[in-house]
Design a protein around this motif. Structure first.
Motif, PDB file in Angstrom:
ATOM      1  N   MET A  41      36.361  42.107  55.538  1.00 36.58           N
ATOM      2  CA  MET A  41      36.833  41.642  54.235  1.00 36.58           C
ATOM      3  C   MET A  41      37.108  40.136  54.240  1.00 36.58           C
ATOM      4  N   ILE A  42      37.104  39.516  55.412  1.00 35.37           N
ATOM      5  CA  ILE A  42      37.373  38.080  55.495  1.00 35.37           C
ATOM      6  C   ILE A  42      36.318  37.340  54.666  1.00 35.37           C
ATOM      7  N   GLY A  43      36.799  36.485  53.780  1.00 36.36           N
ATOM      8  CA  GLY A  43      35.910  35.723  52.919  1.00 36.36           C
ATOM      9  C   GLY A  43      35.593  36.399  51.594  1.00 36.36           C
ATOM     10  N   LYS A  44      35.909  37.694  51.479  1.00 40.16           N
ATOM     11  CA  LYS A  44      35.647  38.394  50.221  1.00 40.16           C
ATOM     12  C   LYS A  44      36.765  38.118  49.235  1.00 40.16           C
ATOM     13  N   ASN A  45      36.411  38.130  47.968  1.00 39.66           N
ATOM     14  CA  ASN A  45      37.383  37.900  46.912  1.00 39.66           C
ATOM     15  C   ASN A  45      38.013  39.224  46.500  1.00 39.66           C
ATOM     16  N   LEU A  46      39.323  39.202  46.265  1.00 38.80           N
ATOM     17  CA  LEU A  46      40.039  40.421  45.900  1.00 38.80           C
ATOM     18  C   LEU A  46      39.561  41.010  44.583  1.00 38.80           C
ATOM     19  N   LYS A  47      38.973  40.194  43.726  1.00 39.67           N
ATOM     20  CA  LYS A  47      38.466  40.703  42.452  1.00 39.67           C
ATOM     21  C   LYS A  47      37.364  41.735  42.684  1.00 39.67           C
ATOM     22  N   GLU A  48      36.600  41.571  43.776  1.00 39.39           N
ATOM     23  CA  GLU A  48      35.487  42.468  44.088  1.00 39.39           C
ATOM     24  C   GLU A  48      35.943  43.890  44.421  1.00 39.39           C
ATOM     25  N   CYS A  49      37.184  44.045  44.868  1.00 33.52           N
ATOM     26  CA  CYS A  49      37.612  45.362  45.349  1.00 33.52           C
ATOM     27  C   CYS A  49      38.853  45.902  44.634  1.00 33.52           C
ATOM     28  N   HIS A  50      39.143  45.372  43.443  1.00 34.83           N
ATOM     29  CA  HIS A  50      40.284  45.868  42.671  1.00 34.83           C
ATOM     30  C   HIS A  50      39.860  46.141  41.233  1.00 34.83           C
ATOM     31  N   PRO A  51      40.438  47.182  40.615  1.00 37.68           N
ATOM     32  CA  PRO A  51      40.160  47.413  39.193  1.00 37.68           C
ATOM     33  C   PRO A  51      40.769  46.291  38.349  1.00 37.68           C
ATOM     34  N   GLN A  52      40.357  46.191  37.107  1.00 40.84           N
ATOM     35  CA  GLN A  52      40.758  45.091  36.228  1.00 40.84           C
ATOM     36  C   GLN A  52      42.280  44.923  36.143  1.00 40.84           C
ATOM     37  N   HIS A  53      43.026  46.024  35.956  1.00 41.35           N
ATOM     38  CA  HIS A  53      44.482  45.893  35.812  1.00 41.35           C
ATOM     39  C   HIS A  53      45.121  45.333  37.085  1.00 41.35           C
ATOM     40  N   ALA A  54      44.597  45.711  38.262  1.00 41.98           N
ATOM     41  CA  ALA A  54      45.137  45.190  39.522  1.00 41.98           C
ATOM     42  C   ALA A  54      44.755  43.720  39.689  1.00 41.98           C
ATOM     43  N   TRP A  55      43.527  43.364  39.308  1.00 42.40           N
ATOM     44  CA  TRP A  55      43.097  41.972  39.382  1.00 42.40           C
ATOM     45  C   TRP A  55      43.979  41.094  38.490  1.00 42.40           C
ATOM     46  N   GLU A  56      44.316  41.577  37.309  1.00 42.38           N
ATOM     47  CA  GLU A  56      45.192  40.817  36.408  1.00 42.38           C
ATOM     48  C   GLU A  56      46.563  40.606  37.046  1.00 42.38           C
ATOM     49  N   LYS A  57      47.070  41.598  37.754  1.00 45.81           N
ATOM     50  CA  LYS A  57      48.360  41.466  38.449  1.00 45.81           C
ATOM     51  C   LYS A  57      48.251  40.424  39.568  1.00 45.81           C
ATOM     52  N   ILE A  58      47.158  40.444  40.323  1.00 43.45           N
ATOM     53  CA  ILE A  58      46.940  39.464  41.388  1.00 43.45           C
ATOM     54  C   ILE A  58      46.914  38.058  40.802  1.00 43.45           C
ATOM     55  N   ARG A  59      46.155  37.854  39.731  1.00 43.49           N
ATOM     56  CA  ARG A  59      46.075  36.534  39.088  1.00 43.49           C
ATOM     57  C   ARG A  59      47.458  36.099  38.605  1.00 43.49           C
ATOM     58  N   HIS A  60      48.211  37.036  38.036  1.00 41.61           N
ATOM     59  CA  HIS A  60      49.561  36.720  37.550  1.00 41.61           C
ATOM     60  C   HIS A  60      50.457  36.241  38.693  1.00 41.61           C
ATOM     61  N   MET A  61      50.400  36.925  39.827  1.00 40.30           N
ATOM     62  CA  MET A  61      51.219  36.515  40.973  1.00 40.30           C
ATOM     63  C   MET A  61      50.804  35.136  41.471  1.00 40.30           C
ATOM     64  N   LEU A  62      49.496  34.886  41.521  1.00 45.13           N
ATOM     65  CA  LEU A  62      49.018  33.573  41.965  1.00 45.13           C
ATOM     66  C   LEU A  62      49.414  32.473  40.975  1.00 45.13           C
ATOM     67  N   ASP A  63      49.446  32.799  39.693  1.00 46.61           N
ATOM     68  CA  ASP A  63      49.799  31.810  38.666  1.00 46.61           C
ATOM     69  C   ASP A  63      51.297  31.555  38.569  1.00 46.61           C
ATOM     70  N   THR A  64      52.108  32.604  38.798  1.00 44.51           N
ATOM     71  CA  THR A  64      53.549  32.485  38.550  1.00 44.51           C
ATOM     72  C   THR A  64      54.406  32.438  39.811  1.00 44.51           C
ATOM     73  N   GLY A  65      53.881  32.905  40.928  1.00 46.71           N
ATOM     74  CA  GLY A  65      54.687  32.977  42.144  1.00 46.71           C
ATOM     75  C   GLY A  65      55.554  34.218  42.220  1.00 46.71           C
TER      76      GLY A  65
END
Length: 114
Positions: A41-65
């Protein structure tokens, strides 16, 4: 392997780290074992292996801390997942996320402390 991660390599829980672009930059032995069927998984983007709602949560954490904690049951095994941003020295912008996944026993003692 980077010496900074030596502490994490053989702990009993999975540690997975991504950078600010959500690209996986580190997996300890337990994490690599957990995701072995997916290949490296090294080098792979998390968007590739998460459903849309989980990807949105990941982006939110990266944006807000903000951090995120939840439990899952997969293949009869219950786990607690904690995801939290990490920061580069001198920055208040998340440099990525650290995910810790811990297998929970059937019963977990709880203590109220003062």
């Amino acid at each position: 392997m980077n010496k900074i991660f030596d502490w994490a390599e053989k702990v009993s829980f999975a540690v997975t780290i991504c950078d600010e672009n959500a690209d996986v930059v580190y997996m300890n032995a337990k994490s690599r074992s957990t995701f072995a069927s997916h290949g490296s998984m090294i080098g792979k983007n998390l968007k590739e292996c998460h459903p849309q709602h989980a990807w949105e949560k990941i982006r939110h954490m990266l944006d807000t801390g903000e951090s995120n904690t939840y439990t899952i049951t997969k293949n009869g095994i219950k786990k607690i997942i904690h995801q939290s941003p990490w920061y580069r020295e001198g920055s208040d912008k998340p440099a990525g996320l650290v995910e810790i996944s811990i297998i929970l026993p059937e019963t977990v003692p709880h203590y109220d402390r003062k």
